[in-house]
Design a protein around this motif. Sequence first.
Motif, mmCIF file in Angstrom:
data_model
loop_
_atom_site.group_PDB
_atom_site.id
_atom_site.type_symbol
_atom_site.label_atom_id
_atom_site.label_comp_id
_atom_site.label_asym_id
_atom_site.label_seq_id
_atom_site.Cartn_x
_atom_site.Cartn_y
_atom_site.Cartn_z
ATOM 1 N N ALA A 175 -2.661 4.001 9.425
ATOM 2 C CA ALA A 175 -3.222 4.127 8.457
ATOM 3 C C ALA A 175 -3.380 2.706 7.757
ATOM 4 O O ALA A 175 -4.570 2.146 7.390
ATOM 5 C CB ALA A 175 -3.076 5.071 7.406
ATOM 6 N N ALA A 176 -2.314 2.038 7.757
ATOM 7 C CA ALA A 176 -2.083 0.735 7.066
ATOM 8 C C ALA A 176 -2.848 -0.435 7.843
ATOM 9 O O ALA A 176 -3.771 -1.336 7.377
ATOM 10 C CB ALA A 176 -0.749 0.359 7.029
ATOM 11 N N ILE A 211 1.579 6.752 9.120
ATOM 12 C CA ILE A 211 1.344 5.410 7.955
ATOM 13 C C ILE A 211 0.944 4.061 8.246
ATOM 14 O O ILE A 211 0.161 3.466 7.667
ATOM 15 C CB ILE A 211 2.586 5.678 6.995
ATOM 16 C CG1 ILE A 211 2.644 7.072 6.316
ATOM 17 C CG2 ILE A 211 2.699 4.410 5.850
ATOM 18 C CD1 ILE A 211 3.902 7.127 5.449
ATOM 19 N N THR A 226 5.564 3.461 2.044
ATOM 20 C CA THR A 226 4.714 1.979 1.636
ATOM 21 C C THR A 226 4.710 1.129 2.747
ATOM 22 O O THR A 226 5.670 1.318 3.593
ATOM 23 C CB THR A 226 5.446 1.450 0.289
ATOM 24 O OG1 THR A 226 6.960 0.980 0.653
ATOM 25 C CG2 THR A 226 5.294 2.350 -0.926
ATOM 26 N N SER A 239 -6.666 -0.099 6.890
ATOM 27 C CA SER A 239 -6.839 -0.301 5.497
ATOM 28 C C SER A 239 -7.400 -1.919 5.482
ATOM 29 O O SER A 239 -7.337 -2.815 6.285
ATOM 30 C CB SER A 239 -5.998 0.125 4.587
ATOM 31 O OG SER A 239 -4.824 -0.678 4.913
ATOM 32 N N GLY A 255 0.871 -1.113 0.010
ATOM 33 C CA GLY A 255 -0.003 -0.032 -0.133
ATOM 34 C C GLY A 255 0.792 1.221 0.113
ATOM 35 O O GLY A 255 1.826 1.276 0.867
ATOM 36 N N ASN A 256 0.503 2.323 -0.799
ATOM 37 C CA ASN A 256 1.173 3.687 -1.134
ATOM 38 C C ASN A 256 0.399 4.516 0.062
ATOM 39 O O ASN A 256 -0.733 4.758 -0.099
ATOM 40 C CB ASN A 256 1.230 4.122 -2.235
ATOM 41 C CG ASN A 256 2.316 3.225 -3.212
ATOM 42 O OD1 ASN A 256 3.496 3.049 -3.005
ATOM 43 N ND2 ASN A 256 1.759 2.480 -4.078
ATOM 44 N N PHE A 257 0.967 5.336 0.964
ATOM 45 C CA PHE A 257 0.460 6.354 1.898
ATOM 46 C C PHE A 257 1.086 7.447 1.833
ATOM 47 O O PHE A 257 2.008 7.569 1.308
ATOM 48 C CB PHE A 257 0.343 5.670 3.240
ATOM 49 C CG PHE A 257 -0.486 4.230 3.328
ATOM 50 C CD1 PHE A 257 -1.681 4.348 3.679
ATOM 51 C CD2 PHE A 257 0.226 3.119 3.281
ATOM 52 C CE1 PHE A 257 -2.445 3.159 3.885
ATOM 53 C CE2 PHE A 257 -0.568 1.866 3.238
ATOM 54 C CZ PHE A 257 -1.679 1.913 3.746
ATOM 55 N N GLN A 258 0.138 8.459 1.996
ATOM 56 C CA GLN A 258 0.821 9.764 2.270
ATOM 57 C C GLN A 258 0.283 10.618 3.495
ATOM 58 O O GLN A 258 -1.162 10.567 3.940
ATOM 59 C CB GLN A 258 0.691 10.637 0.953
ATOM 60 C CG GLN A 258 1.321 11.894 0.781
ATOM 61 C CD GLN A 258 1.248 12.823 -0.465
ATOM 62 O OE1 GLN A 258 0.111 13.505 -0.669
ATOM 63 N NE2 GLN A 258 2.120 13.162 -1.081
#
Length: 221
Positions: free
Chosen positions: A184-185, A181, A103, A188, A72-75
């Motif tokens: 958030a992962a 991050i 990531t 998800s 997963g790509n996060f910002q």
Amino acid sequence: MTTPIKRLPGRMPGWAKVVSAVVLVLIVFFAGIRLSVLPGLKDLFGTETNDRSGPALLESIQDISRYDAASGNFQVVVDLEKDAKFLPDAIRGTRTLYVGAGTVDAYVDLGKVGENDVTVNDDRTSATLKLPHAALGTPSLDPDRSYAVSKQRGLLDRIGDLFSDNPNGEQAVQKLASKHIGEAAKESELTERAETNTTEMLEGLLHSLGFKEVEVSYGAA
């Protein structure tokens, strides 16, 4: 009768020293402008970067038994502010606005699968596999996509940077960005996607080996 003030020869009066210092600053300032507008002088006094790093040394090799099934790509935008008690922000305090991009990989550790977790019938047409749930790896920040938008520092912090081995360090905001991050992962569907991809990979592999029925479940330790 007023006695005239005698000046020692070779001594410059105080006001003259101040004027000389101001003139020197103006000369350096305008010289910098000339260097910036004249290409020839700019190239003459330009800087050169040389990489004198030594060769990278291999410290260890580790076998990997996990299957990285999803990434997963996060910002995240980090707004970190540090204030000092009883002092205004202009004197002591910092505030950094930082964009962190990175990531997080989701994987299934196939090394934890034991003999009792795999069942195959006698004619080798049916297989049942019990795998551990997918897990998340450590967040990895991308330095090419992460950057500081703005930095505000008080006077004492600016002076402290002059004597610091790592002025304007961004370790705090980078660590905070990695933390957000990672959180958030967890929220998800990355692990669910990893398990789905792992199931599809194993089903395709075993079907190519002649198995007609393949059942994959998750939850084994």
